[in-house]
Scaffold this motif. Structure first.
Motif, PDB file in Angstrom:
ATOM      1  N   ARG A  18       0.863  -1.399  12.957  1.00 27.62           N
ATOM      2  CA  ARG A  18       1.408  -3.029  12.939  1.00 27.62           C
ATOM      3  C   ARG A  18       0.976  -3.848  14.108  1.00 27.62           C
ATOM      4  N   PHE A  69       5.144  -4.375   5.517  1.00 28.73           N
ATOM      5  CA  PHE A  69       4.460  -3.300   4.733  1.00 28.73           C
ATOM      6  C   PHE A  69       5.589  -2.976   3.549  1.00 28.73           C
ATOM      7  N   LYS A  70       5.035  -2.761   2.426  1.00 33.16           N
ATOM      8  CA  LYS A  70       5.730  -2.504   1.290  1.00 33.16           C
ATOM      9  C   LYS A  70       4.867  -1.476   0.462  1.00 33.16           C
ATOM     10  N   THR A  71       5.527  -0.351  -0.074  1.00 33.62           N
ATOM     11  CA  THR A  71       4.794   0.667  -1.256  1.00 33.62           C
ATOM     12  C   THR A  71       4.936  -0.057  -2.517  1.00 33.62           C
ATOM     13  N   LEU A  86       0.943  -1.094  -0.031  1.00 35.52           N
ATOM     14  CA  LEU A  86      -0.096   0.114   0.018  1.00 35.52           C
ATOM     15  C   LEU A  86       0.820   1.201  -0.068  1.00 35.52           C
ATOM     16  N   ASP A  87       0.603   2.094  -1.012  1.00 39.23           N
ATOM     17  CA  ASP A  87       1.322   3.442  -0.784  1.00 39.23           C
ATOM     18  C   ASP A  87       1.341   4.242   0.120  1.00 39.23           C
ATOM     19  N   PRO A  98      -1.802   5.041   3.638  1.00 45.28           N
ATOM     20  CA  PRO A  98      -0.814   5.853   4.481  1.00 45.28           C
ATOM     21  C   PRO A  98       0.115   4.855   4.944  1.00 45.28           C
ATOM     22  N   LYS A  99       1.177   5.529   5.922  1.00 41.89           N
ATOM     23  CA  LYS A  99       2.249   4.644   6.321  1.00 41.89           C
ATOM     24  C   LYS A  99       1.288   3.756   7.378  1.00 41.89           C
ATOM     25  N   LEU A 100       1.704   2.433   7.368  1.00 45.72           N
ATOM     26  CA  LEU A 100       0.927   1.418   7.945  1.00 45.72           C
ATOM     27  C   LEU A 100       1.799   1.115   9.776  1.00 45.72           C
ATOM     28  N   GLY A 101       3.184   1.549   9.671  1.00 47.72           N
ATOM     29  CA  GLY A 101       4.044   1.250  10.888  1.00 47.72           C
ATOM     30  C   GLY A 101       3.189   1.311  11.909  1.00 47.72           C
ATOM     31  N   GLU A 151       6.151   1.918  -4.789  1.00 46.26           N
ATOM     32  CA  GLU A 151       6.988   2.681  -5.183  1.00 46.26           C
ATOM     33  C   GLU A 151       6.276   3.594  -6.284  1.00 46.26           C
TER      34      GLU A 151
HETATM   35  O1  C5P Z   1       8.446   0.043  -0.108  1.00 46.42           O
HETATM   36  P1  C5P Z   1       9.321   0.504   0.426  1.00 46.42           P
HETATM   37  O2  C5P Z   1      10.597  -0.448   0.508  1.00 46.42           O
HETATM   38  O3  C5P Z   1       9.766   1.807  -0.040  1.00 46.42           O
HETATM   39  O4  C5P Z   1       8.729   0.767   1.981  1.00 46.42           O
HETATM   40  C1  C5P Z   1       9.924   1.190   2.859  1.00 46.42           C
HETATM   41  C2  C5P Z   1       9.233   0.834   4.148  1.00 46.42           C
HETATM   42  O5  C5P Z   1       8.178   1.663   4.637  1.00 46.42           O
HETATM   43  C3  C5P Z   1       8.755  -0.494   4.473  1.00 46.42           C
HETATM   44  O6  C5P Z   1       9.957  -1.278   5.052  1.00 46.42           O
HETATM   45  C4  C5P Z   1       7.736  -0.369   5.677  1.00 46.42           C
HETATM   46  O7  C5P Z   1       8.425  -0.596   7.040  1.00 46.42           O
HETATM   47  C5  C5P Z   1       7.273   1.080   5.430  1.00 46.42           C
HETATM   48  N1  C5P Z   1       5.763   1.140   5.100  1.00 46.42           N
HETATM   49  C6  C5P Z   1       4.708   1.393   5.827  1.00 46.42           C
HETATM   50  N2  C5P Z   1       3.470   1.720   5.267  1.00 46.42           N
HETATM   51  C7  C5P Z   1       3.375   1.439   4.146  1.00 46.42           C
HETATM   52  C8  C5P Z   1       4.435   1.191   3.152  1.00 46.42           C
HETATM   53  C9  C5P Z   1       5.666   0.853   3.797  1.00 46.42           C
HETATM   54  O8  C5P Z   1       5.103   1.662   7.151  1.00 46.42           O
HETATM   55  N3  C5P Z   1       2.051   1.439   3.630  1.00 46.42           N
END
Ligand code: C5P
Ligand code: MG
Length: 159
Positions: free
Chosen positions: A115, A137-139, A106-107, A109-112, A141
């Motif tokens: 978690r 979590f991954k975006t 998911l691009d 919001p940030k999901l950290g 990109e």
């Molecule tokens: O996709 P990318 O490698 O750039 O993501 C970097 C970090 O951002 C991930 O390792 C993850 O911890 C965090 N992230 C997040 N929420 C998202 C996407 C990524 O917290 N929606």
């Protein structure tokens, strides 16, 4: 002798503004968009249900909960996971989930910050300690900004 089987599942939905986003039955309250879906669109729980069914080679959630059938309408994703676990245990009596590993793409919001809450809820649904659920979590990109996807692996054991 303990026997083991692994399972894998995934799910994805399109995102649109103004809709709720649920992941592991946790509402992502700072999300600018949510899943376009006839169900609650919870890709984490749908990927998990498919992972459970795949571990027992029982097809997928579309086979067991066809969206067009009245008894599937309005089923919560937690119920779908619970029923998938029942189907697995009917096939492999005494089966338990050893652990689950999940990745959400998911691009925004940030999901950290979510978690721990998602891990705890998924663990509870599966009858595991929170440490039994790995969650990454991954975006995309920026390649798929209107897309949410989850991938899930699980390990089953039974006596
Ligand atoms: O996709 P990318 O490698 O750039 O993501 C970097 C970090 O951002 C991930 O390792 C993850 O911890 C965090 N992230 C997040 N929420 C998202 C996407 C990524 O917290 N929606
Ligand atoms: Mg990266």
């Amino acid at each position: 002798m303990t026997s083991y089987r692994i399972g894998y599942g995934e799910d994805a939905h399109r995102l649109a503004p103004g809709l709720p986003l649920l992941l592991g039955n946790i509402t992502i309250d700072d999300s600018p968009h949510g899943a376009v879906a006839v169900s609650d669109g919870d890709v984490v729980l749908h990927a998990l249900a498919d992972a459970l069914l795949s571990a027992a080679a029982l097809g997928d959630i579309g086979d067991h909960f066809p969206p067009a059938e009245p008894q599937s309408v309005g089923l919560s994703s937690e119920t779908i996971v619970a029923r998938a676990l029942e189907l697995v245990r009917a096939r492999y009596p005494g089966a338990c989930v050893v652990n689950a590993a999940l990745v959400v793409t998911l691009d925004l919001p940030k999901l950290g910050p979510k978690r721990q809450a998602i891990q705890a809820r998924v663990a509870e649904i599966l009858g595991l300690e929170p440490g039994g659920v790995g969650l990454g979590f991954k975006t995309s990109e920026g390649l798929a900004p209107q897309h949410v996807q989850a991938r899930a692996t699980i390990l089953l054991d039974w006596p």
